[in-house]
Design a protein around this motif. Structure first.
Motif, PDB file in Angstrom:
ATOM      1  N   SER A 173     -19.739 -11.586 -37.858  1.00 23.50           N
ATOM      2  CA  SER A 173     -19.932 -11.089 -36.577  1.00 23.50           C
ATOM      3  C   SER A 173     -20.321  -9.744 -36.599  1.00 23.50           C
ATOM      4  O   SER A 173     -20.324  -9.111 -37.968  1.00 23.50           O
ATOM      5  N   ASP A 174     -21.190  -9.086 -35.741  1.00 22.38           N
ATOM      6  CA  ASP A 174     -21.621  -8.134 -35.903  1.00 22.38           C
ATOM      7  C   ASP A 174     -20.462  -6.616 -36.210  1.00 22.38           C
ATOM      8  O   ASP A 174     -21.102  -5.818 -37.031  1.00 22.38           O
ATOM      9  N   HIS A 175     -19.292  -6.980 -35.728  1.00 23.22           N
ATOM     10  CA  HIS A 175     -18.281  -5.972 -36.130  1.00 23.22           C
ATOM     11  C   HIS A 175     -18.166  -5.819 -37.542  1.00 23.22           C
ATOM     12  O   HIS A 175     -17.597  -4.720 -38.058  1.00 23.22           O
ATOM     13  N   LEU A 176     -18.279  -6.987 -38.288  1.00 19.98           N
ATOM     14  CA  LEU A 176     -17.897  -6.905 -39.613  1.00 19.98           C
ATOM     15  C   LEU A 176     -19.021  -6.221 -40.666  1.00 19.98           C
ATOM     16  O   LEU A 176     -18.715  -6.308 -41.923  1.00 19.98           O
ATOM     17  N   LYS A 177     -19.840  -5.450 -39.932  1.00 20.44           N
ATOM     18  CA  LYS A 177     -20.943  -4.953 -40.801  1.00 20.44           C
ATOM     19  C   LYS A 177     -20.169  -3.915 -41.555  1.00 20.44           C
ATOM     20  O   LYS A 177     -20.973  -3.644 -42.827  1.00 20.44           O
ATOM     21  N   TYR A 178     -19.145  -3.365 -41.204  1.00 24.44           N
ATOM     22  CA  TYR A 178     -18.525  -2.283 -41.965  1.00 24.44           C
ATOM     23  C   TYR A 178     -17.725  -2.650 -43.139  1.00 24.44           C
ATOM     24  O   TYR A 178     -17.667  -1.838 -44.126  1.00 24.44           O
ATOM     25  N   ILE A 179     -17.583  -3.905 -43.388  1.00 23.97           N
ATOM     26  CA  ILE A 179     -17.045  -4.725 -44.598  1.00 23.97           C
ATOM     27  C   ILE A 179     -17.875  -5.599 -44.885  1.00 23.97           C
ATOM     28  O   ILE A 179     -17.396  -6.682 -46.031  1.00 23.97           O
ATOM     29  N   ALA A 180     -19.342  -5.491 -45.157  1.00 29.48           N
ATOM     30  CA  ALA A 180     -20.450  -6.422 -45.352  1.00 29.48           C
ATOM     31  C   ALA A 180     -20.143  -6.848 -46.898  1.00 29.48           C
ATOM     32  O   ALA A 180     -20.275  -7.857 -47.529  1.00 29.48           O
ATOM     33  N   HIS A 181     -19.834  -5.787 -47.650  1.00 26.84           N
ATOM     34  CA  HIS A 181     -19.821  -6.132 -49.115  1.00 26.84           C
ATOM     35  C   HIS A 181     -18.356  -6.333 -49.683  1.00 26.84           C
ATOM     36  O   HIS A 181     -18.392  -6.424 -50.895  1.00 26.84           O
ATOM     37  N   PRO A 229      -4.895   8.523 -55.243  1.00 30.47           N
ATOM     38  CA  PRO A 229      -4.655   7.275 -56.021  1.00 30.47           C
ATOM     39  C   PRO A 229      -4.885   5.879 -55.125  1.00 30.47           C
ATOM     40  O   PRO A 229      -5.276   4.879 -55.612  1.00 30.47           O
ATOM     41  N   ASP A 230      -4.635   6.053 -53.603  1.00 31.01           N
ATOM     42  CA  ASP A 230      -4.879   4.698 -53.037  1.00 31.01           C
ATOM     43  C   ASP A 230      -6.044   4.908 -52.225  1.00 31.01           C
ATOM     44  O   ASP A 230      -6.280   4.324 -51.175  1.00 31.01           O
ATOM     45  N   TYR A 231      -6.990   5.627 -52.744  1.00 29.75           N
ATOM     46  CA  TYR A 231      -8.528   5.787 -52.086  1.00 29.75           C
ATOM     47  C   TYR A 231      -9.053   4.684 -51.445  1.00 29.75           C
ATOM     48  O   TYR A 231      -9.470   4.355 -50.451  1.00 29.75           O
ATOM     49  N   HIS A 232      -9.144   3.583 -52.407  1.00 27.74           N
ATOM     50  CA  HIS A 232      -9.781   2.379 -51.982  1.00 27.74           C
ATOM     51  C   HIS A 232      -9.125   1.548 -50.868  1.00 27.74           C
ATOM     52  O   HIS A 232      -9.991   0.937 -50.196  1.00 27.74           O
ATOM     53  N   GLN A 233      -8.001   1.580 -50.998  1.00 25.42           N
ATOM     54  CA  GLN A 233      -7.003   0.765 -49.621  1.00 25.42           C
ATOM     55  C   GLN A 233      -7.173   1.697 -48.217  1.00 25.42           C
ATOM     56  O   GLN A 233      -7.723   1.303 -47.491  1.00 25.42           O
ATOM     57  N   ARG A 234      -7.273   3.039 -48.577  1.00 24.23           N
ATOM     58  CA  ARG A 234      -7.746   4.000 -47.403  1.00 24.23           C
ATOM     59  C   ARG A 234      -9.052   3.884 -47.010  1.00 24.23           C
ATOM     60  O   ARG A 234      -9.517   3.866 -45.731  1.00 24.23           O
ATOM     61  N   GLU A 235     -10.270   3.604 -48.004  1.00 27.21           N
ATOM     62  CA  GLU A 235     -11.296   3.253 -47.453  1.00 27.21           C
ATOM     63  C   GLU A 235     -11.483   2.000 -46.603  1.00 27.21           C
ATOM     64  O   GLU A 235     -12.170   1.798 -45.665  1.00 27.21           O
ATOM     65  N   LEU A 236     -10.748   1.119 -47.109  1.00 27.77           N
ATOM     66  CA  LEU A 236     -10.937  -0.164 -46.568  1.00 27.77           C
ATOM     67  C   LEU A 236     -10.229  -0.158 -45.116  1.00 27.77           C
ATOM     68  O   LEU A 236     -10.759  -0.662 -44.026  1.00 27.77           O
ATOM     69  N   ASP A 237      -9.166   0.637 -44.884  1.00 25.27           N
ATOM     70  CA  ASP A 237      -8.470   0.665 -43.727  1.00 25.27           C
ATOM     71  C   ASP A 237      -9.354   1.435 -42.568  1.00 25.27           C
ATOM     72  O   ASP A 237      -9.301   1.206 -41.608  1.00 25.27           O
ATOM     73  N   THR A 238      -9.992   2.350 -43.300  1.00 27.95           N
ATOM     74  CA  THR A 238     -10.975   3.184 -42.434  1.00 27.95           C
ATOM     75  C   THR A 238     -12.106   2.361 -42.031  1.00 27.95           C
ATOM     76  O   THR A 238     -12.552   2.360 -40.715  1.00 27.95           O
ATOM     77  N   ARG A 239     -12.641   1.438 -42.677  1.00 30.59           N
ATOM     78  CA  ARG A 239     -13.410   0.477 -42.276  1.00 30.59           C
ATOM     79  C   ARG A 239     -12.879  -0.404 -41.291  1.00 30.59           C
ATOM     80  O   ARG A 239     -13.805  -0.653 -40.055  1.00 30.59           O
ATOM     81  N   LEU A 240     -11.606  -0.844 -41.392  1.00 30.67           N
ATOM     82  CA  LEU A 240     -10.948  -1.647 -40.526  1.00 30.67           C
ATOM     83  C   LEU A 240     -10.749  -0.820 -39.175  1.00 30.67           C
ATOM     84  O   LEU A 240     -10.936  -1.425 -37.930  1.00 30.67           O
ATOM     85  N   TYR A 241     -10.490   0.377 -39.349  1.00 32.73           N
ATOM     86  CA  TYR A 241     -10.308   1.265 -37.872  1.00 32.73           C
ATOM     87  C   TYR A 241     -11.762   1.232 -37.184  1.00 32.73           C
ATOM     88  O   TYR A 241     -11.806   1.219 -36.033  1.00 32.73           O
ATOM     89  N   LEU A 242     -12.694   1.373 -37.892  1.00 30.60           N
ATOM     90  CA  LEU A 242     -14.292   1.426 -37.371  1.00 30.60           C
ATOM     91  C   LEU A 242     -14.354   0.109 -36.444  1.00 30.60           C
ATOM     92  O   LEU A 242     -14.774   0.026 -35.572  1.00 30.60           O
ATOM     93  N   ILE A 243     -14.127  -1.204 -37.229  1.00 30.41           N
ATOM     94  CA  ILE A 243     -14.061  -2.237 -36.633  1.00 30.41           C
ATOM     95  C   ILE A 243     -13.150  -2.568 -35.157  1.00 30.41           C
ATOM     96  O   ILE A 243     -13.852  -2.601 -34.275  1.00 30.41           O
ATOM     97  N   GLU A 244     -12.039  -2.071 -35.339  1.00 27.17           N
ATOM     98  CA  GLU A 244     -11.057  -2.140 -34.154  1.00 27.17           C
ATOM     99  C   GLU A 244     -11.708  -1.116 -33.113  1.00 27.17           C
ATOM    100  O   GLU A 244     -11.549  -1.392 -32.016  1.00 27.17           O
ATOM    101  N   LEU A 245     -11.897   0.168 -33.437  1.00 25.76           N
ATOM    102  CA  LEU A 245     -12.586   1.094 -32.524  1.00 25.76           C
ATOM    103  C   LEU A 245     -13.759   0.522 -31.785  1.00 25.76           C
ATOM    104  O   LEU A 245     -14.010   0.618 -30.555  1.00 25.76           O
ATOM    105  N   GLU A 246     -14.665  -0.156 -32.470  1.00 25.33           N
ATOM    106  CA  GLU A 246     -16.059  -0.828 -31.826  1.00 25.33           C
ATOM    107  C   GLU A 246     -15.582  -2.034 -30.968  1.00 25.33           C
ATOM    108  O   GLU A 246     -16.099  -2.093 -29.871  1.00 25.33           O
TER     109      GLU A 246
END
Length: 173
Positions: A2-10, A145-162
C-alpha cells in the motif's frame, strides 16, 4: 505494498501485515492514542528551543551551540524529512564561523510529545554524528532508550495521519 506503507518500507513484512490489518480494522489510531493519549503543549518556537536545550544540556554539554531552533512549515514528509539539522559556515573576516540550526516539521506541533522528542533527539545527534551509522543510533538510544520504538510509532502516526487525518485535531499553529 500500500502507498501508505511507504513510511515503513524498510521494516519486515510482518510489520507491514500487522499495519495493513490495523488500517483495515480501523485500529491503528486507537493503538497510537493508547500509547500517546494527548498531544504535547510545545506550541511555540521558543518552547521548542527550550525543550531542545534541555536535551542538549543533559546529553551533549560540549556540543556546538544552536543558533536557531524552530518549527518549519516548509519541511514536508514528501521530502523524507521530519526535521533538519543544518550546519552553516560563513567567512567573517579571517575566521570561519559555523552555525547549527534545527528545524522540525510544523506537522509535529499536533503530535504526541514522545514523537516530537524522537525527532529532536535525532536532529541533536547530528551535532556529533553526521551519518546514520551505528554510532549515530547509539547516541540516539543514549538520549532516548526507546528511540527505535518511538521512531516506528512516529512512522505509524504518519500512516494514520495520511489515511484518516489528525488523531488529536489540529490545535492551531
Amino acid at each position: 505494498m500500500s502507498d501508505h506503507l511507504k513510511y515503513i518500507a524498510h521494516y519486515p513484512q510482518q510489520i507491514h501485515t500487522q499495519v495493513e490489518q490495523m488500517l483495515a480494522q480501523g485500529t491503528l489510531g486507537h493503538y497510537l492514542t493508547s500509547r500517546y493519549p494527548t498531544p504535547h503543549d510545545v506550541r511555540s518556537d521558543s518552547a521548542l528551543r527550550d525543550l531542545v536545550e534541555q536535551y542538549k544540556r543533559r546529553y551533549m554539554k560540549r556540543a556546538a551551540p544552536l543558533s536557531k531552533v524552530a518549527y518549519d512549515p516548509n519541511i514536508h514528509v514528501v521530502k523524507h524529512a521530519l526535521g533538519t539539522h543544518t550546519r552553516v559556515s560563513r567567512v567573517q573576516g579571517n575566521k570561519l564561523k559555523s552555525k547549527n540550526e534545527i528545524c522540525i516539521s510544523r506537522l509535529f506541533k499536533d503530535a504526541p510529545l514522545g514523537m516530537l522528542e524522537m525527532i529532536l533527539v535525532h536532529e541533536l545527534a547530528h551535532l556529533k554524528e553526521a551519518n546514520h551509522d551505528k554510532a549515530f543510533y547509539q547516541l540516539c538510544q543514549h538520549m532516548q532508550p526507546d528511540y527505535h520504538q518511538r521512531e516506528l510509532d512516529t512512522r505509524l502516526y504518519l500512516i494514520e495521519l495520511e489515511a484518516n487525518g489528525p488523531l488529536y485535531g489540529a490545535a492551531g499553529t
